[in-house]
Design an enzyme around this catalytic site. Sequence first.
Site, PDB file in Angstrom:
ATOM      1  N   LYS A  59       0.854  -1.188   0.000  1.00  0.00           N
ATOM      2  CA  LYS A  59       0.000   0.000   0.000  1.00  0.00           C
ATOM      3  C   LYS A  59       0.880   1.224   0.000  1.00  0.00           C
ATOM      4  O   LYS A  59       1.852   1.300   0.762  1.00  0.00           O
ATOM      5  CB  LYS A  59      -0.885  -0.009   1.264  1.00  0.00           C
ATOM      6  CG  LYS A  59      -1.901   1.114   1.298  1.00  0.00           C
ATOM      7  CD  LYS A  59      -3.175   0.735   0.588  1.00  0.00           C
ATOM      8  CE  LYS A  59      -4.075   1.936   0.327  1.00  0.00           C
ATOM      9  NZ  LYS A  59      -3.647   2.769  -0.818  1.00  0.00           N
ATOM     10  N   LYS A  83       4.928   2.648   8.441  1.00  0.00           N
ATOM     11  CA  LYS A  83       3.741   3.452   8.778  1.00  0.00           C
ATOM     12  C   LYS A  83       2.505   2.586   9.005  1.00  0.00           C
ATOM     13  O   LYS A  83       1.797   2.744   9.994  1.00  0.00           O
ATOM     14  CB  LYS A  83       3.498   4.406   7.594  1.00  0.00           C
ATOM     15  CG  LYS A  83       2.617   5.569   7.857  1.00  0.00           C
ATOM     16  CD  LYS A  83       2.408   6.392   6.566  1.00  0.00           C
ATOM     17  CE  LYS A  83       3.668   6.991   5.996  1.00  0.00           C
ATOM     18  NZ  LYS A  83       3.401   7.894   4.849  1.00  0.00           N
ATOM     19  N   LYS A  95       5.411   1.954  -2.924  1.00  0.00           N
ATOM     20  CA  LYS A  95       5.366   3.349  -3.402  1.00  0.00           C
ATOM     21  C   LYS A  95       5.789   3.374  -4.850  1.00  0.00           C
ATOM     22  O   LYS A  95       6.618   2.577  -5.286  1.00  0.00           O
ATOM     23  CB  LYS A  95       6.314   4.229  -2.578  1.00  0.00           C
ATOM     24  CG  LYS A  95       6.262   5.708  -2.891  1.00  0.00           C
ATOM     25  CD  LYS A  95       5.048   6.407  -2.298  1.00  0.00           C
ATOM     26  CE  LYS A  95       5.325   6.899  -0.940  1.00  0.00           C
ATOM     27  NZ  LYS A  95       4.305   7.679  -0.283  1.00  0.00           N
TER      28      LYS A  95
HETATM   29  N1  GLU Z   1       0.887   8.794  -0.199  1.00  0.00           N
HETATM   30  C1  GLU Z   1       0.392   8.739   1.138  1.00  0.00           C
HETATM   31  C2  GLU Z   1       1.507   8.404   2.103  1.00  0.00           C
HETATM   32  O1  GLU Z   1       2.650   8.665   1.847  1.00  0.00           O
HETATM   33  C3  GLU Z   1      -0.821   7.852   1.295  1.00  0.00           C
HETATM   34  C4  GLU Z   1      -0.677   6.428   0.903  1.00  0.00           C
HETATM   35  C5  GLU Z   1      -1.982   5.674   0.828  1.00  0.00           C
HETATM   36  O2  GLU Z   1      -3.036   6.271   1.088  1.00  0.00           O
HETATM   37  O3  GLU Z   1      -1.923   4.511   0.478  1.00  0.00           O
HETATM   38  O4  GLU Z   1       1.277   7.961   3.198  1.00  0.00           O
END
Ligand code: GLU
Length: 412
Positions: A59, A83, A95
């Site tokens: 994710k 995270k 990512k």
């Molecule tokens: N791009 C956001 C982050 O860095 C959100 C990632 C997401 O919602 O999957 O946390």
Amino acid sequence: MEQLDRAAKKMDLSQNLHEILQHPEKLHIVSLPIVMDDGSTKVFLGYRSQYSSILGPYKGGIRFSRDVDADEVKALSFWMAIKVAATNLPLGGGKGGVVVDPREVSESELERISRQYVRALYDNLGPNKDVPAPDVATNPKIMGWMVGEYSHIAGMPVPAAFTGKDVDDGGIAARATSTARGGFYLLEKMRIKQNKEANSMRIAIQGFGNAGRVFADLAYAAGYNIVGISDSRGSIYCESGFDIADVSSYKKNTGSLLGYSGATEEWPESRAVLEVDCDVLIPAAIENQIDSSNVDRIKSLLIVELANGPITPDADRVLEGRSVVVVPDVLANAGGVIVSYYEWYQNYHGEQWDEDATNEKLHVQITQAYDDIAKMSQEQDCSMREATFIQALRRINDGYEKISQIQHRKVI
Ligand code: GLU
């Protein structure tokens, strides 16, 4: 990796898992040939780093920026793995990005880039494999194109393949503000604990995009004084605080913050705002903004990292030495992925969640994570960053042990 090593040492992370977590499971690099509006063909580079799936599907966002490269997406996907584990989501870390400055292509070219990204990576994406979302310079419209392309190839609607979509595309209303809201809830919690009034606190924010602008709105509405703001072109300052609605409409009309009449000072650099006199500093732009060159001029004693990786490890050590409290990115900006998880869940179960109820759920989940991490940082006498890593690594370790048991179970 230095952050991983520090936490690993403190918690006695197993050698095997430590070794595994030093590498992404998969790194995809794809060519995206695009027919430009003038009929010529241009190839853009796309990346997707799938760091860890120990706790669930990968994710994490997709960013559009000229600075995207393999190292950047690898680091960002590692932070995603930390995270989601730190906030107790059943997800892994990923990512992606495309090397493009979205301001230099037309809207139709941007749509073709977004759709081509999905075509190139289709086999590696999906609700149970890897679920992308917005990140720097991407937004619900882009997620709409991507989920549309994914569903087109799949031959059926698959809304759970992407999050951060418009409500009409199966998105969840609270997602648009959730990254900033999560960080704001943590700031509120700290303020109330310290018995301070919002209007006695001065905030400076670097970045006026998905995260920074919303944070400014929320903090302004709650009575904080926003004394400094910046975007990619420059920084503005006003000791008595800005009217955020007015600043927003100025930026919308002119495309810049510079020249705003309510500012008493301005500088043509985005990073200048980091050095203004304030009580709370919110880096909400990109990585590596506070480094050894400017760390000695940072005045704030509290930093809430709404961006990913805004402080370099050497600057982080200097701040720690000066007892500056840093609420780390992997906790402070987790509101985005937490509400992304709710969106994914909603799509899977065909539900439609109410905005206020979603915000309340986010409030409970992120403040619970904060409480656990703050307690651990006290008990272990370490920074909140280290405590967040330890909390996440413990959960990843539990998941890893479960997977190992399943894999080693004998088939009878
Ligand atoms: N791009 C956001 C982050 O860095 C959100 C990632 C997401 O919602 O999957 O946390």
